[in-house]
Motif scaffolding. Structure first.
Motif, short mmCIF file in Angstrom:
data_model
loop_
_atom_site.label_atom_id
_atom_site.label_comp_id
_atom_site.label_asym_id
_atom_site.label_seq_id
_atom_site.Cartn_x
_atom_site.Cartn_y
_atom_site.Cartn_z
N ALA A 1 31.78 57.93 47.13
CA ALA A 1 30.75 58.09 47.91
C ALA A 1 31.90 58.68 49.28
CB ALA A 1 29.28 57.10 48.37
N ALA A 2 32.92 58.14 49.90
CA ALA A 2 32.95 57.66 51.34
C ALA A 2 34.45 59.07 51.16
CB ALA A 2 34.25 56.66 51.50
N LEU A 3 34.82 59.48 49.36
CA LEU A 3 36.03 59.85 49.12
C LEU A 3 35.50 61.49 49.25
CD1 LEU A 3 38.60 58.78 46.68
CD2 LEU A 3 39.26 58.94 49.76
N TRP B 1 22.62 32.91 44.06
CA TRP B 1 24.61 32.73 44.61
C TRP B 1 25.27 33.13 43.44
CZ3 TRP B 1 22.46 34.64 49.11
CH2 TRP B 1 21.09 34.38 49.62
N GLN B 2 25.02 32.58 42.87
CA GLN B 2 26.37 32.09 42.06
C GLN B 2 26.62 33.27 41.14
OE1 GLN B 2 27.23 29.55 40.84
NE2 GLN B 2 28.71 30.07 39.86
N PRO B 3 27.86 33.96 41.39
CA PRO B 3 28.38 35.28 40.75
C PRO B 3 28.32 35.03 38.80
CG PRO B 3 30.21 34.57 41.56
CD PRO B 3 28.61 33.19 41.79
N ALA C 1 31.39 52.52 46.45
CA ALA C 1 31.14 53.26 48.34
C ALA C 1 32.28 53.69 48.83
CB ALA C 1 30.72 51.51 49.05
N PHE C 2 33.69 53.65 47.54
CA PHE C 2 35.00 54.19 47.87
C PHE C 2 34.54 55.99 47.64
CE2 PHE C 2 39.43 54.67 46.51
CZ PHE C 2 39.72 55.17 47.29
N ARG D 1 29.26 40.37 38.64
CA ARG D 1 30.83 41.21 39.41
C ARG D 1 31.00 42.31 38.73
NH1 ARG D 1 34.58 37.72 41.96
NH2 ARG D 1 33.64 35.82 40.54
N ASP E 1 20.68 30.34 39.03
CA ASP E 1 20.76 30.81 41.45
C ASP E 1 21.55 31.65 41.16
OD1 ASP E 1 21.44 30.10 43.17
OD2 ASP E 1 23.22 28.72 43.03
N GLN F 1 29.09 44.21 41.04
CA GLN F 1 30.06 44.16 42.22
C GLN F 1 31.10 45.65 42.28
OE1 GLN F 1 30.49 40.43 43.09
NE2 GLN F 1 28.51 40.18 43.83
N SER F 2 31.69 45.39 40.99
CA SER F 2 33.48 46.71 41.35
C SER F 2 32.57 47.68 41.32
CB SER F 2 33.54 45.71 40.20
OG SER F 2 34.36 44.32 39.96
N SER G 1 29.66 48.50 42.17
CA SER G 1 29.06 49.36 43.43
C SER G 1 30.19 49.33 44.65
CB SER G 1 28.30 47.50 44.28
OG SER G 1 27.71 48.25 45.40
N ALA G 2 31.22 48.44 44.74
CA ALA G 2 32.78 48.70 45.72
C ALA G 2 33.44 50.08 44.77
CB ALA G 2 33.79 47.32 44.85
#
Lengths: 77, 333
Positions: A31-33, A11-13, A28-29, A18, A9, A21-22, A24-25
Motif C-alpha cells: 500500500a505504501a509503494l 497473545w500467543q502467536p 502495509a508495504f 504468523r 491465549d 501477520q506476514s 499484514s506486513a
C-alpha cells in the motif's frame, strides 16, 4: 471448535496468526509503494497541467519555434 | 610651358597634402577614446558584484551575465560536496561494519517469550514504509547527481548514464511529494512520544543498550529513536523546503538563494543518508527482534520489556499487553 478458539491465549502467536501477520506486513508495504507511485504520477500530471513548457514560457511570439525539441530551423534545416 | 604648369600643380598639390597631414597630427594626439575612459566590465563587477544587462525575451533574469558567487558554488558542488559526502557516507558504512564485527547483533537476552505486543499499527507502518521507500529512491538519485558523473559515467558510458540520470531526476522530483507527505505524517503521528525527558538522559548515560550491555528503561521511543525522529522531521523538512526552492526556480529566491538552498540541501541530505544507514542497521542486523516492529507490527513481549520496559508497563496497565513475558522463553526462529 469455537470453544478451542475461545480458550486460545490471545497473545500467543500460532502459525495462522504468523501467516496473517506476514500478510499484514506485506499489505502495509505494498500500500505504501502504491500510494507513493500514485502521488508521484499525480503530481507530475498536475504540474504538467499548471506549468508552461520553457519553449513557451521563455520565448516571445517572434522567436517561438513550431516544433520545440527538434531544432530552430526544422527537421530539414 | 605645359610641363612647368604641371610641375607647379603637382608641387601645390603635394604642399596641400602635407599641410593637411601636418594639421591633423596634433589634433589626433589630443583625441580622447571614450571606450577606454569609460567604466569597464571589471570595475562594474567590483562595484556591483554582478554584470547584468537587458534582454528581449520574457525572462529578464537571463540578463545576468556574470555572477562570481556562482564560481564559489560550482567549486563547492564539484569538489567540496564530493569530499563531505564521500567521507560522511563511507565513514558511516565503515563505522557500522567495525561495530558489527566487534559488537555483533544485540541478542534478546531473555529469549523469545512467544507472546507479542502491538508495537506499530498498520497505518504507522504504511507511513513509515512510504517515507522509507521514497527516501531510498531520493537518496540514490540524489547521490547520482553528485557522484554519478565521476563514478558511474566511466562504467556505463554516456548513453546509459544519460538515460538513467533523466529517469532518476524524474523520480527525484516527483517522489519528493509523497516523501514530504510522509515526513509531515511522521511528525504528527509520533510527536507525543518523542518529546525528550529525564529518562532519555539516563538512557544515554548507560549507552542505550547497544553500546552498553544493559537495558536502560525507556517509554515507547528511547533517546536513540527520538534522535532519529527529530533527524527525520528537521532534516526531512530542510531537504523538502530547499528541494522545492530548487524545483521551482526563482519563485522563492534569486540565484544566490538557490545556490545557498543547494548547499543546504546537499549537506543535510548526505548527513541524513548517513543517519538512516545507522537506523537501517539497528532495525535489521544490529538488533534481534527489532525488524518485527515495522515488519508485522508486533514484537515479542520480552523484546519490548528489554528495550521499552516503561512502555510495556503502560500498555499492561491499559490492558493492551499480556502480563509476564520472561517466564516462557522459546527459541528464536
Amino acid at each position: 471448535m469455537r470453544r478451542r478458539e475461545a480458550r486460545r491465549d490471545p497473545w500467543q502467536p500460532n502459525n495462522s496468526v504468523r501467516t496473517s501477520q506476514s500478510g499484514s506486513a506485506m499489505k502495509a508495504f505494498v500500500a505504501a509503494l502504491l500510494f507513493a507511485a500514485i502521488a508521484a504520477v499525480g503530481m507530475s500530471i498536475l504540474l504538467n497541467i499548471i506549468q508552461e513548457p520553457s519553449s513557451v514560457a521563455f520565448t516571445t511570439g517572434g522567436a517561438r519555434v513550431g516544433d520545440p525539441g527538434n531544432n530552430l530551423v526544422g527537421p530539414n534545416g | 610651358m605645359a610641363s612647368l604648369g604641371r610641375f607647379i600643380r603637382l608641387t601645390v598639390g603635394a604642399c596641400a597634402f602635407l599641410l593637411v597631414i601636418a594639421a591633423s597630427v596634433p589634433c589626433k594626439a589630443q583625441q580622447v577614446n571614450p571606450t577606454a575612459s569609460s567604466v569597464n566590465e571589471q570595475q562594474l563587477l567590483q562595484e556591483l558584484n554582478r554584470i547584468q544587462g537587458r534582454v528581449s525575451i520574457p525572462d529578464q533574469r537571463s540578463g545576468v551575465l556574470e555572477q562570481p558567487a556562482g564560481r564559489d558554488w560550482r567549486e563547492f558542488r564539484n569538489v567540496t560536496l564530493r569530499w563531505i559526502g564521500g567521507i560522511t557516507i563511507i565513514g558511516m558504512i565503515a563505522v557500522l561494519v567495525i561495530f558489527y564485527l566487534t559488537r555483533g547483533m544485540v541478542r534478546l537476552e531473555s529469549g523469545r517469550s512467544g507472546r507479542t505486543i502491538v508495537r506499530f499499527s498498520a497505518f504507522e507502518r504504511f507511513v513509515h514504509w512510504m517515507t522509507a521507500t521514497c527516501f531510498i529512491v531520493l537518496a540514490i538519485s540524489g547521490l547520482n547527481i553528485t557522484f554519478g558523473r565521476p563514478l558511474l559515467l566511466p562504467l556505463v558510458g554516456f548513453e546509459a548514464f544519460s538515460e538513467w540520470s533523466q529517469w532518476a531526476k524524474y523520480a527525484h522530483n516527483y517522489l519528493s511529494f509523497p516523501f514530504t507527505i510522509g515526513v509531515a505524517l511522521i511528525f504528527l503521528m509520533w510527536i507525543a512520544g518523542n518529546i525528550p525527558n529525564k529518562v532519555d538522559i539516563d538512557w544515554l548515560k548507560r549507552g542505550g543498550g547497544i553500546v552498553g550491555h544493559d537495558h536502560p528503561p525507556a517509554y515507547r521511543f528511547n533517546a536513540g529513536q527520538k534522535a532519529i525522529y527529530w533527524i527525520v522531521v528537521i532534516g526531512g523538512g530542510a531537504v523538502a523546503v530547499t528541494g522545492y526552492e530548487l524545483m521551482f526556480p526563482f519563485y522563492l529566491s534569486g540565484i544566490e538563494g538557490m545556490q545557498l538552498a543547494q548547499i543546504v540541501h546537499s549537506i543535510v541530505a548526505v548527513l541524513f543518508i548517513a543517519a538512516m544507514l545507522g537506523h537501517i542497521y539497528i532495525g535489521t542486523i544490529g538488533m534481534e527482534g527489532a525488524f518485527d516492529a515495522m515488519g508485522t507490527g508486533d514484537v515479542d513481549l520480552n523484546w519490548a520489556k528489554e528495550h521499552h520496559s516503561l512502555w510495556v508497563e503502560e500498555e499492561q496497565a491499559k490492558g493492551h499487553a499480556p502480563s509476564g513475558g520472561t517466564s516462557r522463553p522459546v527459541a528464536a526462529e
